[in-house]
Write a protein that holds these residues in place. Sequence first.
Motif, PDB file in Angstrom:
ATOM      1  N   GLN A  68      24.511  34.352  17.484  1.00 11.93           N
ATOM      2  CA  GLN A  68      24.465  33.493  18.650  1.00 11.93           C
ATOM      3  C   GLN A  68      24.944  32.123  18.175  1.00 11.93           C
ATOM      4  O   GLN A  68      24.458  31.606  17.173  1.00 11.93           O
ATOM      5  CB  GLN A  68      23.029  33.395  19.196  1.00 11.93           C
ATOM      6  N   ASP A  70      24.740  29.131  19.509  1.00 14.42           N
ATOM      7  CA  ASP A  70      24.122  27.921  20.046  1.00 14.42           C
ATOM      8  C   ASP A  70      23.701  26.970  18.929  1.00 14.42           C
ATOM      9  O   ASP A  70      23.514  25.776  19.152  1.00 14.42           O
ATOM     10  CB  ASP A  70      22.898  28.283  20.897  1.00 14.42           C
ATOM     11  N   GLN A  71      23.518  27.512  17.736  1.00 17.89           N
ATOM     12  CA  GLN A  71      23.127  26.722  16.576  1.00 17.89           C
ATOM     13  C   GLN A  71      24.256  26.822  15.547  1.00 17.89           C
ATOM     14  O   GLN A  71      24.806  27.904  15.323  1.00 17.89           O
ATOM     15  CB  GLN A  71      21.840  27.279  15.969  1.00 17.89           C
ATOM     16  N   SER A 306      10.199  31.901  16.799  1.00 19.92           N
ATOM     17  CA  SER A 306      10.534  31.990  18.227  1.00 19.92           C
ATOM     18  C   SER A 306       9.836  30.944  19.083  1.00 19.92           C
ATOM     19  O   SER A 306      10.284  30.657  20.199  1.00 19.92           O
ATOM     20  CB  SER A 306      10.199  33.390  18.755  1.00 19.92           C
ATOM     21  N   ASN A 310       9.027  25.146  21.016  1.00 21.48           N
ATOM     22  CA  ASN A 310       8.632  25.074  22.423  1.00 21.48           C
ATOM     23  C   ASN A 310       7.801  23.822  22.673  1.00 21.48           C
ATOM     24  O   ASN A 310       7.079  23.338  21.792  1.00 21.48           O
ATOM     25  CB  ASN A 310       7.810  26.307  22.816  1.00 21.48           C
ATOM     26  N   THR A 343      18.294  35.856  18.413  1.00 20.91           N
ATOM     27  CA  THR A 343      17.940  35.739  19.828  1.00 20.91           C
ATOM     28  C   THR A 343      18.401  34.405  20.394  1.00 20.91           C
ATOM     29  O   THR A 343      18.941  34.323  21.497  1.00 20.91           O
ATOM     30  CB  THR A 343      16.423  35.893  20.015  1.00 20.91           C
ATOM     31  N   SER A 344      18.165  33.342  19.640  1.00 19.13           N
ATOM     32  CA  SER A 344      18.574  31.969  19.957  1.00 19.13           C
ATOM     33  C   SER A 344      17.582  31.269  20.881  1.00 19.13           C
ATOM     34  O   SER A 344      16.858  31.902  21.649  1.00 19.13           O
ATOM     35  CB  SER A 344      19.978  31.896  20.578  1.00 19.13           C
ATOM     36  N   TYR A 345      17.572  29.951  20.789  1.00 12.25           N
ATOM     37  CA  TYR A 345      16.715  29.112  21.627  1.00 12.25           C
ATOM     38  C   TYR A 345      17.455  28.733  22.905  1.00 12.25           C
ATOM     39  O   TYR A 345      18.660  28.940  23.037  1.00 12.25           O
ATOM     40  CB  TYR A 345      16.329  27.841  20.866  1.00 12.25           C
ATOM     41  N   ALA A 346      16.715  28.147  23.834  1.00 14.43           N
ATOM     42  CA  ALA A 346      17.317  27.693  25.091  1.00 14.43           C
ATOM     43  C   ALA A 346      16.606  26.432  25.560  1.00 14.43           C
ATOM     44  O   ALA A 346      15.464  26.157  25.170  1.00 14.43           O
ATOM     45  CB  ALA A 346      17.212  28.786  26.159  1.00 14.43           C
ATOM     46  N   GLY A 347      17.297  25.668  26.394  1.00 13.42           N
ATOM     47  CA  GLY A 347      16.694  24.489  27.015  1.00 13.42           C
ATOM     48  C   GLY A 347      16.219  23.466  26.009  1.00 13.42           C
ATOM     49  O   GLY A 347      16.891  23.167  25.021  1.00 13.42           O
ATOM     50  N   LEU A 350      16.051  24.527  22.346  1.00  9.17           N
ATOM     51  CA  LEU A 350      17.332  24.494  21.647  1.00  9.17           C
ATOM     52  C   LEU A 350      17.637  23.092  21.149  1.00  9.17           C
ATOM     53  O   LEU A 350      18.057  22.899  19.994  1.00  9.17           O
ATOM     54  CB  LEU A 350      18.448  24.994  22.559  1.00  9.17           C
ATOM     55  N   GLU A 351      17.410  22.099  21.995  1.00  8.92           N
ATOM     56  CA  GLU A 351      17.667  20.725  21.573  1.00  8.92           C
ATOM     57  C   GLU A 351      16.733  20.311  20.444  1.00  8.92           C
ATOM     58  O   GLU A 351      17.139  19.613  19.505  1.00  8.92           O
ATOM     59  CB  GLU A 351      17.527  19.774  22.767  1.00  8.92           C
TER      60      GLU A 351
END
Length: 509
Positions: A68, A70-71, A306, A310, A343-347, A350-351
């Motif tokens: 993924q 995103d990173q 994971s 958060n 899997t990757s982070y989101a929102g 992710l930041e």
Amino acid sequence: MKLSLSSSIKVIIGLTIISKYALAAAYHTLSSADLPPANAAAARPAPLKGFLTSPAWHFGDYTNPQYQNDQEATMEFYYIGLSDVMTGMNSFPGFDTVVEPRVAASASRGKHSILRFYMDYPQPAGSYISHTPQFLINDYNLQMTPWSSVDLNAVGSSPDYSDENLKTALSNFVAALGNRYDGDPRVGFIQVGLLGFWGEWHTWTENSSTHQWIPDATKMALIDAFDTAFQTTQVQIRYPHWYAVGANQRQGLGLHDDSFAHSTIDEGVYGTPMSWFFWSQVQTTAATDFWISGAMGGELRPELQSTIFNDNYAAGTQYKQDFGLCAETTHATYMLNYYAFGTSYAGSALESARSASDRMGYAFRLAEVSVAEGSVAETVDVTATVIQDGIAPFYYDLSIRLACPEGFSVTVAGVEDIVSEGSSSSFIFTAVPATSTCLSSLGFSLSSSYALAGAPVKFSQGVSDGTVVGVSLPLPPGGPPSPTPVPTEVPTPAPTKPPTPMPTKACSS
């Protein structure tokens, strides 16, 4: 690799660095407020730092790993079984067939490799394969001890770590590994590994009889072997050992914590001191400054990956430690984090993960640029001050380069000497052309022999990309110095003949 804690001033004339140089007073200075703003994202992807993963954990393996994206990662990690490389006391065919293909594949993607070799990798019953070299068992009667653990849900088979032939084999392997890869810029770090479960230097199960299987003498012999074999490439061990860090700190030898942010720091929430936590052991060994010469790495504890970024993560509670606090305490440079690339982070997670990755390791910023009239006609002297905003050094050579459109370009070494956060160093470039074309378009950049093609070390500043920090400086007061007139010889006029008097007619009376 030698690191210095003191600030320094580097001066260059042509290609010769000199220690003392009398500079004229600056006629113009750009402060931090005048330069591009600090921006960690401008350094992405930053070589030799941040989060990473192992191609073996993803579809496609090392030839074409599917991540993924995103990173961003600039390194890839490889576990390699010793038996896949070593087939005799001085026979290592696996360097060509196993190690080199992986190192080359990562480098082709612009990523450095991190290597760890092992013999005993715990696996569930039915899937375990020993990676202790078979020749040691067949030819040297190395004794093996099978084991099982309910807590680990795994089985394995440990060699007799006190066996002299095994110690000789390990020393031979390390010497050959260093001969092959020490100073190879494709390899960022090598974890000492080899001993214990996963090469992590422990044999802990719920059965205390397994805990002391690795004699201290074997650990010390392996430390000596790596210290001798690796003079340039950084190496790391899993736990702080008195023979390697603290009062006996080996240059270029760091640590890695493979339970990072789980049992790294004792935040005082456990009811009793946690002496077995990673940083507690570092403190006991009086090794809290190890990061100055040896890098800190490891793995973010898998069950935390994971959720740790958060918004509702219970940071600071038992076995859920604050990632940022752990990173700053240990001066972490990199961490394995499969989830970020699987899997990757989101929102917001992710930041937060990106910011955490940026925070690890080095971060250099151009903090001040000043200019003075040069001692050489039609030139100026430019001083650039670089500040370290990161929490760890850059562990290999790093230089600063000044260039302008007229073809002037000079590089000064020593940026890697800016070690601790907030420290700085000034670099002086003399005989810079005092022309509007040059001074209006100066560019500063960083360079390292360890930077792979297409993956430069960047400044952590600028709106979007820190590869080059552009600066515009004014001409000296009154404009560029006027050229000194060259005396010219004025020709001496040729002598002229005086006019011949005209005869006069006598007057008659």
